[in-house]
Design a protein around this motif. Sequence first.
Motif, short mmCIF file in Angstrom:
data_model
loop_
_atom_site.label_atom_id
_atom_site.label_comp_id
_atom_site.label_asym_id
_atom_site.label_seq_id
_atom_site.Cartn_x
_atom_site.Cartn_y
_atom_site.Cartn_z
N UNK A 54 -29.47 20.11 5.16
CA UNK A 54 -30.61 20.65 4.42
C UNK A 54 -31.91 20.33 5.16
N UNK A 55 -32.98 21.01 4.74
CA UNK A 55 -34.31 20.67 5.28
C UNK A 55 -35.07 19.76 4.33
N UNK A 56 -34.36 19.24 3.30
CA UNK A 56 -35.00 18.30 2.39
C UNK A 56 -34.38 18.34 1.02
N UNK A 57 -34.56 17.25 0.25
CA UNK A 57 -34.05 17.17 -1.12
C UNK A 57 -35.19 16.66 -2.01
N UNK A 58 -35.44 17.36 -3.12
CA UNK A 58 -36.61 17.03 -3.93
C UNK A 58 -36.27 16.48 -5.31
N UNK A 59 -35.16 16.92 -5.91
CA UNK A 59 -34.91 16.54 -7.30
C UNK A 59 -34.27 15.17 -7.40
N UNK A 60 -34.04 14.73 -8.61
CA UNK A 60 -33.48 13.40 -8.86
C UNK A 60 -31.95 13.48 -8.76
N UNK A 61 -31.39 12.95 -7.69
CA UNK A 61 -29.96 13.02 -7.45
C UNK A 61 -29.27 11.66 -7.64
#
Length: 1049
Positions: A323-330
């Motif tokens: 991915x080019x990034x992860x933003x949500x709460x994982x």
Amino acid sequence: MAIALGTGEGTVKLWADTFGGDLYNTLTKYSGSLLLQKKYKDVESSLKIEEVDGLELVRKFSEDMENMLRRKVEAVQNLVEAAEEADLNHEFNESLVFDYYNSVLINERDEKGNFVELGAEFLLESNAHFSNLPVNTSISSVQLPTNVYNKDPDILNGVYMSEALNAVFVENFQRDPTLTWQYFGSATGFFRIYPGKDTEYIQAATSPKDIVILVDVSGSMKGLRMTIAKHTITTILDTLGENDFVNIIAYNDYVHYIEPCFKGILVQADRDNREHFKLLVEELMVKGVGIVDQALREAFQILKQFQEAKQGSLCNQAIMLISDGAVEDYEPVFEKYNWPDCKVRVFTYLIGREVSFADRMKWIACNNKGYYTQISTLADTQENVMEYLHVLSRPMVINHDHDIIWTEAYMDSKLWTGPGSRKLRLPHSLCLSFQRSHGILLGVVGSDVALRELMKLAPRYKLGVHGYAFLNTNNGYILSHPDLRPLYREGKKLKPKPNYNSVDLSEVEWEDQAESLRTAMINRETGTLSMDVKVPMDKGKRVLFLTNDYFFTDISDTPFSLGVVLSRGHGEYILLGNTSVEEGLHDLLHPDLALASDWIYCITDIDPDHRKLSQLEAVIRFLTREDPDLECDEELVREVLFDAVVTAPMEAYWTALALNISEEAEQVVDMAFLGTRAGLLRSSLFVGSEKVSDRKFLTPEDQASVFTLDSFPLWYRQASEHPAGSFVFNLRWAEGPGNPRPCAPGAGPVSAVGVQMKLEFLQRKFWAATRQVGVNAAGRCDDLDCFVIDNNGFILISKRSHEAGQGVGWLRTHHSPRLIFRVTMYDYQAMCRPSSHHHSAAQPLVSPISAFLTATRWLLQELVLFLLEWSVWGSRYDRGAEGECVERQAHKQKKQDQLQPCDTEYPVFVYQPAIREANGIIECGPCQKVFVVQQIPNSNLLLLVTDPTCDCSIFPPVLQEATEILTLTVASAHNASVKCDRMRSQKLRRRPDSCHAFHPEVRVEAGPGWAGASPPSPVCLGLCPADRSMPMNTPVPALFGGNMCVYAL
């Protein structure tokens, strides 16, 4: 039943008997078959008949193979010990200066004639043991990837350290001259080979694994990022082998499997599935917003379900997040599925140069025993992807385990390219590898094992005319089998099939519908079973009906099983003769005698002084005791001596016959020939060699006509299935289909004899026979349609000469009586042109309107993306942009036109041998065709006489063309479902014995960077490097506000 043919059935029988009698007299005269029968009859009382114990035979072969492979393992263990000791004694020197032999540069000179750096003089000599490649057997050379600096300190120190292996390479080869390539693949990136070859590093470096690849296809991944992501996936797929399992999930606003048919499962990462995934990856398109938590949930659920169901690899499990990034709460996903044990490693690949989301991607990897890396360019992909292998190898390294890893069979390119490609035998090889290091993975050492050499330990002469031996793996894949066809022809080139090393046993022994044989062999059982089988011959034009007895057992300390097949009536007994060496030796010296060059009468490939000897020369040296060092198969040599004595009078007979033929006499036969079960071959010409019509016959260029490691000659196998004393005709074409030549062999108990003649002579004999019999001129064949056909319905003689070799269409149709019945055969190794449907087996059906709208929407998206990229990159892509576009389109079209593996069925036609004569009527539209069929005695030929007035052209010739099975078309949703079910099916396999998934010493300790605080909970941190140049066991900065994560070993 009265038949209005203008002649009676009795006349047709007279024609057949007259022609058959003339033919038999001619063939027995020129072949000398009656003399050969008499000679074997004379020695019948001295023959010893022994029953073959199939189970004892397969156990003996297995034991011999086990011993051979054990010697290879011992050689590799020597390399393991030497490499570890050399590494232990080596002290790293940052400023080391050292010259070595770089494989790419050796013997290269600059413009002044001086050797270039790292390219000193390196003596090379062609060596038959190494496929005639120029090699140096006194020293190894070093190969480096193009993107590795050849004087990097890590490389120089590794090369210098591994110089100690040269002596071990040479000692191994001297101790076991059957060894081929030996190598050491370093974890730092270089490859030392003795005396030169490529390697299989990946499978030796890790245990089996389940992998779920998650790829972000949201709108932010457009353009170059998506290109890098696709290349990353492809590179990961290339690291997987047949003991691994995989699936790929694309995610944006929602989760979707790139192959809908594989939803919710893992599939074996064999070559077929890997290539299928690669095609689907190329079609990925970007849109929407990337929501990673739902993709992670899906991945964890698949891995958990497979682990609980005892499916998949049952070893390592990992998720690859691209991915080019992860933003949500994982974090809740990891709390639910992976913490605190961290049984699933998570590896993260940040795509592009943007670093805004780097901390998040690092946090995911470092809290799940994974590894984080950033891939900014296509050139970075290979090196970055390979890092995950080092992480997975750490438990094995800490345990100091030396697992034996047998890779997939691979094809030596030397054996299928260039002028030697026509002389293929068994080009597969196996690669055996070990691994160990102190602290980190030092590398891989190994050696190749040629399958051809392995199969020589199951001598062909012990298995009978139709018998054979075969090997398969723990996954049910064929290693060696006479029906394995690893190559296909495209144009004038021979190429390896994409799935040549993943052909399943059930695809070759397809008569075993219940897969009883496959199941027993995968379970390492020892036993036997019997099957009635249909065996294709003559490139699928003919078929044999056999009853085969299968005997099988495992090969100890390997993942392989061995099978031996003996055919009823041919492999149950062996005949042993007795003759003196003096008598037999004299009869072996005739210039027209030859032995099967592929069979091992004497071992000639070990001692360099013996390698130039033919098998016949070696046998003679052995018998005369000229070379006491020669090792020979004494049982086979005795059989050869016996056959040489019995068949010796044939040479004098043929010579006398040739001398009595006047130059004015009609040319009847080109040559006579015979073969025996011991692989002995005699031949004699009745014409000058320049007049022989088929010069390839009985030469290595025509593999079907000589004894090979896989099978007896085609003519021998055909003759063996007919009564002794009868002749079997097979139409051959010399230099193109316009020049047919009949070959007519006949079989005895332990030999077959035959002649090659011109078709014109056969035709003249036939027409003369029909004119001699029958007083009614109107009832002769001149006024009727008369054919001579063989037992498979192929025309040998017709008024229309162009019909030779064709099948009689109306006789082969379902409208005709059951004279020639159709047999459906299957080919699960075929190559077909791909259909135009979507690569996915579960592609939904679409209407023309929706298809048009989809295409329009795609074109608009591509246009917008092009404008955006053009505005960003400007003139950088101006030059050559159009050329690049055209090239990509052309490449895509070429890829679509390439042949691909498929399953096909095709018809074979066989005459009912019990029907000696028959007549009937065929409805041909407005008229009826009357016919009479009569067997021609002492042959496999039939005389077919028909009414010429009724045109049956409405029944075109039935071609033996293959038809693809389950071809997926837009109109066949059922076929799509069936194909999907087949792709999802998981065949029985046996997992590798060893697994190194975790080790208690692989943990993270709180370093000084924690400032007294506890590490983030839970403590299951992975490797999170900041400096890519650091060794993997070096403490590196963690990414939690300046804290440190340190591996303790």
